[in-house]
Design a protein around this motif. Structure first.
Motif, PDB file in Angstrom:
ATOM      1  N   ALA A  49      -0.026 -32.475  36.362  1.00 36.93           N
ATOM      2  CA  ALA A  49       0.186 -31.145  35.800  1.00 36.93           C
ATOM      3  C   ALA A  49       1.112 -31.201  34.590  1.00 36.93           C
ATOM      4  N   VAL A  50       0.910 -30.238  33.705  1.00 34.97           N
ATOM      5  CA  VAL A  50       1.782 -30.059  32.547  1.00 34.97           C
ATOM      6  C   VAL A  50       2.317 -28.634  32.623  1.00 34.97           C
ATOM      7  N   ALA A  51       3.637 -28.504  32.657  1.00 35.45           N
ATOM      8  CA  ALA A  51       4.266 -27.187  32.754  1.00 35.45           C
ATOM      9  C   ALA A  51       4.976 -26.861  31.453  1.00 35.45           C
ATOM     10  N   SER A  52       4.861 -25.603  31.033  1.00 30.16           N
ATOM     11  CA  SER A  52       5.555 -25.132  29.839  1.00 30.16           C
ATOM     12  C   SER A  52       6.365 -23.896  30.215  1.00 30.16           C
ATOM     13  N   THR A  53       7.689 -24.031  30.229  1.00 28.12           N
ATOM     14  CA  THR A  53       8.522 -22.870  30.542  1.00 28.12           C
ATOM     15  C   THR A  53       8.466 -21.856  29.410  1.00 28.12           C
ATOM     16  N   ARG A  54       8.313 -22.318  28.193  1.00 32.06           N
ATOM     17  CA  ARG A  54       8.227 -21.405  27.042  1.00 32.06           C
ATOM     18  C   ARG A  54       6.999 -20.505  27.126  1.00 32.06           C
ATOM     19  N   MET A  56       5.306 -20.069  29.979  1.00 30.06           N
ATOM     20  CA  MET A  56       5.236 -19.612  31.371  1.00 30.06           C
ATOM     21  C   MET A  56       3.866 -19.920  31.987  1.00 30.06           C
ATOM     22  N   LYS A  57       3.414 -21.177  31.775  1.00 28.65           N
ATOM     23  CA  LYS A  57       2.124 -21.623  32.289  1.00 28.65           C
ATOM     24  C   LYS A  57       2.226 -23.054  32.797  1.00 28.65           C
ATOM     25  N   MET A  58       1.299 -23.381  33.676  1.00 30.80           N
ATOM     26  CA  MET A  58       1.148 -24.749  34.138  1.00 30.80           C
ATOM     27  C   MET A  58      -0.341 -25.048  34.145  1.00 30.80           C
ATOM     28  N   LYS A  59      -0.718 -26.219  33.659  1.00 32.02           N
ATOM     29  CA  LYS A  59      -2.114 -26.622  33.654  1.00 32.02           C
ATOM     30  C   LYS A  59      -2.252 -27.926  34.417  1.00 32.02           C
ATOM     31  N   LEU A  60      -3.326 -28.027  35.194  1.00 31.00           N
ATOM     32  CA  LEU A  60      -3.611 -29.238  35.940  1.00 31.00           C
ATOM     33  C   LEU A  60      -5.117 -29.377  36.083  1.00 31.00           C
ATOM     34  N   GLY A  65     -12.543 -32.379  36.841  1.00 32.28           N
ATOM     35  CA  GLY A  65     -12.174 -32.477  35.446  1.00 32.28           C
ATOM     36  C   GLY A  65     -11.968 -31.147  34.733  1.00 32.28           C
ATOM     37  N   LYS A  66     -12.270 -30.021  35.400  1.00 37.98           N
ATOM     38  CA  LYS A  66     -11.999 -28.713  34.790  1.00 37.98           C
ATOM     39  C   LYS A  66     -10.502 -28.458  34.811  1.00 37.98           C
ATOM     40  N   VAL A  67     -10.043 -27.574  33.932  1.00 41.59           N
ATOM     41  CA  VAL A  67      -8.608 -27.284  33.830  1.00 41.59           C
ATOM     42  C   VAL A  67      -8.280 -26.001  34.590  1.00 41.59           C
ATOM     43  N   ILE A  68      -7.275 -26.103  35.445  1.00 43.43           N
ATOM     44  CA  ILE A  68      -6.745 -24.950  36.180  1.00 43.43           C
ATOM     45  C   ILE A  68      -5.494 -24.500  35.437  1.00 43.43           C
ATOM     46  N   THR A  69      -5.417 -23.223  35.105  1.00 48.24           N
ATOM     47  CA  THR A  69      -4.250 -22.674  34.420  1.00 48.24           C
ATOM     48  C   THR A  69      -3.543 -21.700  35.352  1.00 48.24           C
ATOM     49  N   ILE A  70      -2.274 -21.978  35.638  1.00 46.83           N
ATOM     50  CA  ILE A  70      -1.448 -21.088  36.458  1.00 46.83           C
ATOM     51  C   ILE A  70      -0.548 -20.327  35.498  1.00 46.83           C
ATOM     52  N   LYS A  71      -0.633 -19.001  35.533  1.00 47.43           N
ATOM     53  CA  LYS A  71       0.130 -18.172  34.599  1.00 47.43           C
ATOM     54  C   LYS A  71       1.251 -17.440  35.315  1.00 47.43           C
ATOM     55  N   SER A  72       2.324 -17.248  34.606  1.00 42.51           N
ATOM     56  CA  SER A  72       3.423 -16.414  35.077  1.00 42.51           C
ATOM     57  C   SER A  72       3.524 -15.254  34.100  1.00 42.51           C
ATOM     58  N   TYR A  73       4.153 -14.202  34.528  1.00 46.04           N
ATOM     59  CA  TYR A  73       4.233 -13.021  33.677  1.00 46.04           C
ATOM     60  C   TYR A  73       5.682 -12.701  33.367  1.00 46.04           C
ATOM     61  N   GLN A  74       5.995 -12.677  32.075  1.00 44.55           N
ATOM     62  CA  GLN A  74       7.368 -12.479  31.626  1.00 44.55           C
ATOM     63  C   GLN A  74       7.931 -11.146  32.099  1.00 44.55           C
ATOM     64  N   LYS A  75       7.113 -10.085  32.122  1.00 47.98           N
ATOM     65  CA  LYS A  75       7.592  -8.785  32.574  1.00 47.98           C
ATOM     66  C   LYS A  75       8.105  -8.861  34.011  1.00 47.98           C
ATOM     67  N   GLU A  76       7.365  -9.547  34.868  1.00 48.93           N
ATOM     68  CA  GLU A  76       7.771  -9.677  36.269  1.00 48.93           C
ATOM     69  C   GLU A  76       9.067 -10.472  36.389  1.00 48.93           C
ATOM     70  N   ALA A  77       9.182 -11.551  35.632  1.00 51.32           N
ATOM     71  CA  ALA A  77      10.395 -12.371  35.675  1.00 51.32           C
ATOM     72  C   ALA A  77      11.594 -11.573  35.184  1.00 51.32           C
TER      73      ALA A  77
END
Length: 84
Positions: A49-54, A56-60, A65-77
């Motif tokens: 996985a590659v995580a980007s705090t800037r 607010m996503k993580m991809k794995l 071989g498809k890419v899964i994108t996990i998103k976070s929402y700045q408003k919620e944080a």
């Protein structure tokens, strides 16, 4: 921070048609946080996985071989941090 113990859970990562199921060992703590979970480097490496705090996503990759994108929402944080 109060450590409550460890818990191994079968965790599903999904995004559209891409999905992946892995056993993840979680450390359970009683601590205020804007995050639901924190994944340590060994787990991120195992997931490739590659995580980007800037961004607010993580991809794995899923196992096909498809890419899964996990998103976070700045408003919620931000909402959580305002409550503090």
């Amino acid at each position: 921070m109060e450590v409550r113990g460890h818990l191994e859970l079968r965790t599903t990562f999904t995004y559209g048609a891409a999905s992946r199921i892995e056993n993840i060992r979680y450390l359970v703590v009683n601590a205020p946080s804007a995050y639901n979970i924190l994944l340590a480097r060994p787990t991120l490496n195992r997931l490739r996985a590659v995580a980007s705090t800037r961004h607010m996503k993580m991809k794995l990759p899923d196992l096909g071989g498809k890419v899964i994108t996990i998103k976070s929402y700045q408003k919620e944080a931000k909402k959580f941090m305002e409550i503090k």
